[in-house]
Write an enzyme that holds these catalytic residues in place. Structure first.
Site, PDB file in Angstrom:
ATOM      1  N   HIS A   1     -10.171   1.078   1.728  1.00 45.47           N
ATOM      2  CA  HIS A   1      -9.848   2.181   2.146  1.00 45.47           C
ATOM      3  C   HIS A   1     -11.013   3.309   2.552  1.00 45.47           C
ATOM      4  O   HIS A   1     -10.775   4.012   3.451  1.00 45.47           O
ATOM      5  CB  HIS A   1      -8.795   2.940   1.244  1.00 45.47           C
TER       6      HIS A   1
ATOM      7  N   HIS B   1      -9.060  -3.798  -2.106  1.00 44.38           N
ATOM      8  CA  HIS B   1      -8.205  -3.130  -1.537  1.00 44.38           C
ATOM      9  C   HIS B   1      -8.607  -1.409  -1.269  1.00 44.38           C
ATOM     10  O   HIS B   1      -8.804  -0.901  -0.078  1.00 44.38           O
ATOM     11  CB  HIS B   1      -6.730  -3.374  -2.097  1.00 44.38           C
ATOM     12  N   GLU B   2      -8.749  -1.063  -2.601  1.00 41.15           N
ATOM     13  CA  GLU B   2      -9.233   0.390  -2.528  1.00 41.15           C
ATOM     14  C   GLU B   2     -10.523   0.691  -1.916  1.00 41.15           C
ATOM     15  O   GLU B   2     -10.784   1.719  -1.242  1.00 41.15           O
ATOM     16  CB  GLU B   2      -9.315   1.054  -3.917  1.00 41.15           C
TER      17      GLU B   2
ATOM     18  N   CYS C   1       0.847  -1.157  -0.086  1.00 39.09           N
ATOM     19  CA  CYS C   1      -0.124   0.003   0.101  1.00 39.09           C
ATOM     20  C   CYS C   1       1.082   1.383  -0.025  1.00 39.09           C
ATOM     21  O   CYS C   1       1.827   1.144   0.792  1.00 39.09           O
ATOM     22  CB  CYS C   1      -1.006  -0.042   1.210  1.00 39.09           C
TER      23      CYS C   1
END
EC number: 3.5.1.88
Length: 150
Positions: free
Chosen positions: A134, A130-131, A88
Site C-alpha cells: 500500500h 500487503h500493507e 482489503c
C-alpha cells in the site's frame, strides 16, 4: 480517538507512493492511535495510512497477537513462497489469490523512534507485505492470480 473513513479503490492516494515520516510528532502518534481504532472498528488485520487518505509511510497491524505499529517500514529479507486468498478494507467484497513470501523480516521505527525488526510468517508475513505494498501504491488485485466476489 477517532475512526477514520477508509478510502476505496479509485481514490488517487491508494496509487501514490507514500511519503516517509521525517519526524515522529504528536500528529504521527495521533495518526497511529486513530488508525488502530479504525482497524479494530473495521475488523481488519492491517491498515496503511494511504487507506485513510494520508500519504505517509505508516502501518498498523494486529493479527491477534497485539498491535504492531510501523513507521517507514522496509522489507529486508524474504524466504519461501505462499499462495493464499487476500482481501482489503479498501476493496470491499473482493478476494484474490496472491503469491507472497512465506517469511519476511521488516525494519521500521516504532512510535518512540526506535528501530525495530519484526519477523513474520504465515498471516503476519502476508499482512506485512500487503500493507507495505500500500505504501508503494500497489493493491493486492494488481498481484492476484484471480479475483472473485465474496
Amino acid at each position: 480517538m477517532a475512526i477514520y473513513q477508509i478510502v476505496e479503490i479509485g481514490s488517487e492516494v491508494l496509487r501514490e507512493k507514500a511519503v516517509p515520516v521525517k519526524e515522529i510528532t504528536p500528529n504521527i502518534e495521533k495518526l497511529l492511535d486513530n488508525m488502530l481504532d479504525t482497524l479494530y472498528d473495521a475488523n481488519g488485520v492491517g491498515l496503511a495510512a494511504p487507506q485513510v487518505g494520508v500519504s505517509k509511510r505508516v502501518v498498523v497491524i494486529d493479527v491477534g497477537e497485539g498491535p504492531i505499529e510501523l513507521i517507514n517500514p522496509v522489507i529486508i529479507a524474504k524466504e519461501g513462497e505462499d499462495l493464499d486468498d487476500e482481501g482489503c478494507l479498501s476493496i470491499p467484497g473482493i478476494t484474490g489469490q496472491v503469491a507472497r513470501a512465506a517469511k519476511v523480516k521488516v525494519e521500521a521505527l516504532n512510535r518512540q523512534g526506535e528501530l525495530q525488526v519484526i519477523e513474520g510468517e504465515g498471516l503476519l508475513a502476508r499482512c506485512l507485505q500487503h500493507e507495505i505494498d500500500h505504501l508503494e501504491g500497489i493493491l493486492f488485485v494488481d498481484k492476484a492470480k484471480k479475483t472473485q466476489r465474496r
